[in-house]
Design a protein around this motif. Sequence first.
Motif, PDB file in Angstrom:
ATOM      1  N   SER A   1      12.108   8.234   0.915  1.00 57.52           N
ATOM      2  CA  SER A   1      11.272   7.139   1.855  1.00 57.52           C
ATOM      3  C   SER A   1      11.330   6.892   0.075  1.00 57.52           C
ATOM      4  N   GLY A   2      10.742   7.762  -1.177  1.00 54.65           N
ATOM      5  CA  GLY A   2      10.206   7.024  -2.445  1.00 54.65           C
ATOM      6  C   GLY A   2       8.892   7.940  -2.248  1.00 54.65           C
ATOM      7  N   CYS A   3       8.451   8.521  -1.921  1.00 54.30           N
ATOM      8  CA  CYS A   3       6.640   8.428  -1.193  1.00 54.30           C
ATOM      9  C   CYS A   3       6.310   9.721  -2.224  1.00 54.30           C
TER      10      CYS A   3
ATOM     11  N   ILE B   1       0.600  -1.375  -0.205  1.00 55.88           N
ATOM     12  CA  ILE B   1      -0.374  -0.357  -0.094  1.00 55.88           C
ATOM     13  C   ILE B   1       0.701   1.187   0.608  1.00 55.88           C
ATOM     14  N   MET B   2       0.424   2.048  -1.372  1.00 53.93           N
ATOM     15  CA  MET B   2       1.344   3.411  -1.245  1.00 53.93           C
ATOM     16  C   MET B   2       1.041   4.238   0.333  1.00 53.93           C
ATOM     17  N   VAL B   3       2.220   4.676   0.498  1.00 56.60           N
ATOM     18  CA  VAL B   3       2.000   5.728   1.451  1.00 56.60           C
ATOM     19  C   VAL B   3       2.261   7.411   1.391  1.00 56.60           C
ATOM     20  N   ARG B   4       0.895   8.340   1.813  1.00 56.82           N
ATOM     21  CA  ARG B   4       0.376   9.599   1.367  1.00 56.82           C
ATOM     22  C   ARG B   4       1.336  10.276   2.582  1.00 56.82           C
ATOM     23  N   HIS B   5       2.008  11.141   2.331  1.00 53.98           N
ATOM     24  CA  HIS B   5       2.671  11.458   3.381  1.00 53.98           C
ATOM     25  C   HIS B   5       2.359  12.790   3.583  1.00 53.98           C
ATOM     26  N   THR B   6       1.776  13.382   5.198  1.00 45.99           N
ATOM     27  CA  THR B   6       0.699  13.892   5.533  1.00 45.99           C
ATOM     28  C   THR B   6       2.118  15.834   5.699  1.00 45.99           C
ATOM     29  N   VAL B   7       1.488  16.987   5.683  1.00 52.59           N
ATOM     30  CA  VAL B   7       1.738  18.007   4.895  1.00 52.59           C
ATOM     31  C   VAL B   7       1.478  19.027   6.163  1.00 52.59           C
ATOM     32  N   GLY B   8       2.166  18.819   7.610  1.00 46.82           N
ATOM     33  CA  GLY B   8       1.044  19.648   8.606  1.00 46.82           C
ATOM     34  C   GLY B   8       1.581  21.067   7.880  1.00 46.82           C
TER      35      GLY B   8
END
Length: 461
Positions: free
Chosen positions: A205-207, A183-190
Amino acid sequence: MAPRLRIDSIAWFERPVRFRIPFRFGAATVTAATQLFLFVEIETGDGRHSLGATAELMVPKWFNKDPALTPDQTVEQLRRALVIARDAYLERQVTDTAFGHHAACHAAVLQACAREGIPALAAAFGPAQIDKAILDALLRAYGRDVFSGLGENIVGLDARLTPDIDDEIIGGYLRSRNPQPRIMVRHTVGMADLIDALPAIHAESGCRYFKLKLSGDVAADIGRLGDIAGTLDAGGIDYRVTLDANEQYASHDALAGLGEGMLSRPQFENFLQRLLYVEQPLPRDLTFSTPLGEFGKSFAVIVDEGESDYDSFPNAVALGYRGISSKACKGIYKSLLNGARAARWSAAGGTRTFLAGEDLTCQAGLAVQQDTALLAFHGIAHSERNGHHYVGGFPATPAEEVRAFRIAHPDLYEERDGQVRLAIGAGALTIGSLTQVGFASGVDPALIRSAATDLRPSAEH
């Protein structure tokens, strides 16, 4: 025929979690929180005894954003919802399916919480945790993994809470699932995160999926999104983005201003082609009284905090929404039934509707594994996974427990700089090890429970 069970005990303990960096979403900034670990003992109708476990972070100021309440008071509401749900489930000294226990208690728990001023989203936290632990115990009792167990409807899921679909639709959906091993990780930008760090995050990470938090201030959000778009475009990243307002747009007019601001500026041309959806832009009390109109035609919009009950998704679709979030902290049965609805509506030839994989800050171990398995069961391709970024690893966790998770799930965790944490490779989590007996965990629940110093027994809080 789904197996029937009686609930013998429900108990829990708490563990403090300090964040590595502050997480700012909406009007809240979180630097620490408490993780709940909950255990359920069951006896099945054919005499099998089993222990199940779950975990969830009790995030302040998300389940209830009332400015009159302190962060600690919002967490106390979650604790109270747990007590109310525990009492309701234990009062049913009968055998029933796992879903049958939930369905019998659902309305009573929400009503009891409402009488104490606890909103529906927070009220659902209690049953959600108990249901997860029951599922873990049930799967262990019959030697099943979560994917095959749910595919065969081991919980007895039916349409009694969702009259807009029937049992055949639900059963067909469960049988049709084909979980993928990654499952692909969606990186959060707070809101407090550095924009300039995004290329480095991608390189490490390759995200390439990113979730961007919004403030509700149109001018500030347009300016910040423009900076993010410029940074991602300049980095040559084949990115995809989602936007999350966490209820911060106070009116439809303000939301329309955000849409017009992006659509009218050439700098967003590439960005808009990569924008997947907008999450929970309006406050929950406006969500179901405000049609999205043109904004909903220009952008796919989903509900998150606004999900208060089983009728939330169809009510939202009638107002122009396209999707709803799947979060184990809101309830596994809401997620599964909403998945069946989305598949049915999309297959009927209307507007495509969908489930989205979102997250608060699922921590390494039970929380992230169970929530990720639920998403994988649906076939959701990518999800926000915040714990690896804002916390990282297993803080305040006994070494024996950390080792057990590392050994049981070697594809999901890696040791780096002396710390065990999620292993993200090519922007994805490899999750084959979640396919083992129990709800996505190869660690004995008794091992986790043995670490408790303040286990709260079934009969008291």
